[in-house]
Design an enzyme around this catalytic site. Structure first.
Site, PDB file in Angstrom:
ATOM      1  N   LYS A   1      33.432  26.685  47.342  1.00 62.88           N
ATOM      2  CA  LYS A   1      34.088  27.490  48.370  1.00 62.88           C
ATOM      3  C   LYS A   1      33.779  26.940  49.754  1.00 62.88           C
ATOM      4  O   LYS A   1      32.812  26.204  49.956  1.00 62.88           O
ATOM      5  CB  LYS A   1      33.648  28.947  48.279  1.00 62.88           C
ATOM      6  CG  LYS A   1      32.152  29.165  48.471  1.00 62.88           C
ATOM      7  CD  LYS A   1      31.783  30.636  48.389  1.00 62.88           C
ATOM      8  CE  LYS A   1      30.281  30.836  48.585  1.00 62.88           C
ATOM      9  NZ  LYS A   1      29.892  32.246  48.695  1.00 62.88           N
TER      10      LYS A   1
ATOM     11  N   HIS B   1      41.294  31.657  46.083  1.00 63.85           N
ATOM     12  CA  HIS B   1      41.119  32.962  46.718  1.00 63.85           C
ATOM     13  C   HIS B   1      40.980  32.713  48.217  1.00 63.85           C
ATOM     14  O   HIS B   1      40.214  31.834  48.621  1.00 63.85           O
ATOM     15  CB  HIS B   1      39.830  33.649  46.255  1.00 63.85           C
ATOM     16  CG  HIS B   1      39.684  33.817  44.788  1.00 63.85           C
ATOM     17  ND1 HIS B   1      39.760  35.044  44.173  1.00 63.85           N
ATOM     18  CD2 HIS B   1      39.433  32.918  43.795  1.00 63.85           C
ATOM     19  CE1 HIS B   1      39.559  34.898  42.874  1.00 63.85           C
ATOM     20  NE2 HIS B   1      39.358  33.618  42.616  1.00 63.85           N
TER      21      HIS B   1
ATOM     22  N   ASP C   1      44.059  40.025  51.444  1.00 66.66           N
ATOM     23  CA  ASP C   1      43.716  39.243  50.273  1.00 66.66           C
ATOM     24  C   ASP C   1      44.933  38.454  49.785  1.00 66.66           C
ATOM     25  O   ASP C   1      46.030  38.998  49.728  1.00 66.66           O
ATOM     26  CB  ASP C   1      43.279  40.240  49.184  1.00 66.66           C
ATOM     27  CG  ASP C   1      42.420  39.616  48.113  1.00 66.66           C
ATOM     28  OD1 ASP C   1      41.979  38.476  48.316  1.00 66.66           O
ATOM     29  OD2 ASP C   1      42.195  40.271  47.090  1.00 66.66           O
TER      30      ASP C   1
ATOM     31  N   HIS D   1      46.073  35.141  46.833  1.00 70.44           N
ATOM     32  CA  HIS D   1      45.694  34.163  45.817  1.00 70.44           C
ATOM     33  C   HIS D   1      46.805  33.127  45.695  1.00 70.44           C
ATOM     34  O   HIS D   1      47.981  33.475  45.550  1.00 70.44           O
ATOM     35  CB  HIS D   1      45.425  34.866  44.485  1.00 70.44           C
ATOM     36  CG  HIS D   1      44.253  35.796  44.572  1.00 70.44           C
ATOM     37  ND1 HIS D   1      44.391  37.145  44.833  1.00 70.44           N
ATOM     38  CD2 HIS D   1      42.927  35.549  44.516  1.00 70.44           C
ATOM     39  CE1 HIS D   1      43.196  37.698  44.906  1.00 70.44           C
ATOM     40  NE2 HIS D   1      42.296  36.769  44.719  1.00 70.44           N
TER      41      HIS D   1
ATOM     42  N   ARG E   1      34.612  49.992  45.962  1.00 69.45           N
ATOM     43  CA  ARG E   1      33.373  49.442  45.411  1.00 69.45           C
ATOM     44  C   ARG E   1      32.272  50.491  45.519  1.00 69.45           C
ATOM     45  O   ARG E   1      32.099  51.117  46.571  1.00 69.45           O
ATOM     46  CB  ARG E   1      32.980  48.146  46.138  1.00 69.45           C
ATOM     47  CG  ARG E   1      34.010  47.043  45.923  1.00 69.45           C
ATOM     48  CD  ARG E   1      33.640  45.725  46.574  1.00 69.45           C
ATOM     49  NE  ARG E   1      34.715  44.748  46.370  1.00 69.45           N
ATOM     50  CZ  ARG E   1      34.735  43.517  46.899  1.00 69.45           C
ATOM     51  NH1 ARG E   1      33.720  43.125  47.672  1.00 69.45           N
ATOM     52  NH2 ARG E   1      35.750  42.696  46.666  1.00 69.45           N
TER      53      ARG E   1
ATOM     54  N   GLN F   1      41.672  44.461  52.093  1.00 64.45           N
ATOM     55  CA  GLN F   1      41.502  43.086  52.549  1.00 64.45           C
ATOM     56  C   GLN F   1      42.868  42.454  52.779  1.00 64.45           C
ATOM     57  O   GLN F   1      43.856  42.869  52.176  1.00 64.45           O
ATOM     58  CB  GLN F   1      40.770  42.251  51.487  1.00 64.45           C
ATOM     59  CG  GLN F   1      39.319  42.607  51.279  1.00 64.45           C
ATOM     60  CD  GLN F   1      38.679  41.713  50.230  1.00 64.45           C
ATOM     61  OE1 GLN F   1      39.283  41.417  49.201  1.00 64.45           O
ATOM     62  NE2 GLN F   1      37.464  41.283  50.476  1.00 64.45           N
TER      63      GLN F   1
ATOM     64  N   CYS G   1      42.215  40.010  42.380  1.00 62.24           N
ATOM     65  CA  CYS G   1      42.529  38.775  41.665  1.00 62.24           C
ATOM     66  C   CYS G   1      42.972  38.965  40.211  1.00 62.24           C
ATOM     67  O   CYS G   1      43.954  38.327  39.788  1.00 62.24           O
ATOM     68  CB  CYS G   1      41.389  37.766  41.780  1.00 62.24           C
ATOM     69  SG  CYS G   1      39.747  38.443  41.961  1.00 62.24           S
TER      70      CYS G   1
END
Length: 394
Positions: free
Chosen positions: A219, A269, A136, A138, A116, A134, A87
């Site tokens: 969320k 997200h 992922d 945005h 991570r 991911q 992000c």
């Protein structure tokens, strides 16, 4: 997974999977599956750096809340870190030029590798790793676009999990005690999410999870159930007011009024699979290792009834390979029955049996992995039939 030779781990790189050829076929098919939807649904795929100066993470707030889970190191006297999420990089991308209200919504998708620093004792197969990717994305949008973008993300999620044959439940997680931002903004955002969920699922078909939102925004928690009714948290949709503020993101409006020429975007997200590694593990158990044709690493095994048909088998293999299928030929000295059994145990979706008749007719005799004989069919006809199955994610 060990029998199918898909993936393994090594002590020299804990928490990081080694994707063997057949495992990587599945991994890439899952990414291709999502990538095709990106094309159809108006996303732009981007690539961002793997490491950043820690100043980025101070700006985003992650250094304060998340640094112990980041791999940090020195570069020429400055502290850098491997990115644990995409992000902040996408915020830099949004801010790389002046944006207009006409540019929104801007949907940026990224399969970038993430790291991570999970404790070694917490690492668990593919479900808890240090290196992963991911699906992922945005979404940067105006406040009046929140409902339509969230509803579209929910429809995307439904499409994905319908293909997987999995059910789901929706929860709206609302403002926590330590929330950042004005309560009025939170109330407006929660109302937008609730409206999207009502439009998508119908009133009464989702529940509120009070106080369980992220500190930066409410969320939608999506609880997915597999074939054994086990619950998994994979997909997610989250609103974020804080990163646009921290990065001072803005776009030009259509207003000429003083003080209203610029506005702050809202950031959504969202992930459908979540971690590709974790989803791989979930699907492996959900399907019991019997991968559907569209993402199977072993789709077709050609089995000659006698070695004098080996040349014809190679001709057939070449046709299917050219058409994009994962196809092998068993030219071993095993008996015909043993070859068929080996193909079944290896979970090939289809065995294509070849003998005198098939060679003469330019055909194959099809049986599926459950040993059901489907009969003789022309090679070109089967190629077309199976291509249709792939397109329909069968």
């Amino acid at each position: 997974m060990a029998k199918q030779e898909l993936v393994f781990f090594h002590e020299l790189s804990p928490g990081s999977a080694f994707w063997l050829p057949h495992g990587n076929r599945i991994y890439q098919k899952l990414i291709e599956f999502i990538r095709k939807q990106y094309w159809d649904r108006g996303y732009d795929e981007v690539t961002t750096p793997n490491m950043f100066n820690l100043d980025l993470w101070h700006k985003s707030g992650h250094a304060m809340h998340y640094k112990e889970n980041m791999f940090c190191f020195d570069v020429e006297g400055q502290e850098f870190a491997m990115k644990p999420m995409n992000c902040p990089g996408h915020c830099l991308m949004f801010d790389s030029r002046i944006r207009s209200y006409r540019d929104l919504p801007l949907r940026l998708a990224d399969f970038g590798v993430l790291h991570r620093n999970e404790l070694s004792g917490a690492l668990t197969g593919l479900t808890r790793v240090r290196r992963f990717a991911q699906d992922d994305a945005h979404l940067f949008c105006r406040e009046d676009q929140i409902t339509q973008e969230v509803k579209a993300a929910l429809e995307f999620m439904k499409f994905v999990y319908d293909i997987f044959g999995m059910t789901y439940k929706l929860e709206l997680s609302t403002r926590p005690k330590k929330a950042l931002g004005d309560k009025e903004l939170w109330d407006k955002a929660e109302a937008s999410l609730a409206l999207a969920m009502d439009d998508f699922a119908g009133k009464g078909n989702w529940r509120v999870n009070p106080g369980d939102g992220a500190f930066y925004g409410p969320k939608i928690d999506i609880k997915v159930m597999d074939a054994m009714d086990r619950v998994h948290q994979c997909a997610t949709i989250q609103l974020d007011f804080q990163l646009p503020i921290r990065f001072d993101l803005k776009y030009t409006t259509d207003s000429k009024e003083e003080g209203k020429q610029f506005a702050r975007p809202v950031m959504v997200h969202r992930a459908m699979l979540g971690s590709v590694e974790r989803m791989f593990a979930v699907l492996c158990e959900h399907w019991g290792g019997k991968w559907p044709l569209w993402c199977s690493p072993r789709q077709l095994m050609i089995v000659p009834v006698h070695n004098r048909f080996n040349d014809y088998c190679e001709t057939v293999r070449a046709k299917f390979h050219q058409a994009g299928f994962y196809v092998d030929v068993d030219t071993s000295k095993n008996t015909f029955q043993k070859k068929v059994r080996n193909a079944q145990l290896a979970q090939y979706n289809y065995q294509l049996v070849v003998g005198e008749t098939e060679q003469t007719n330019e055909s194959v005799n099809v049986r599926n992995r459950d040993n059901k004989v489907e009969g003789e069919i022309k090679v070109d006809e089967l190629v077309a039939k199976l291509k249709t199955a792939l397109e329909e994610y069968k």
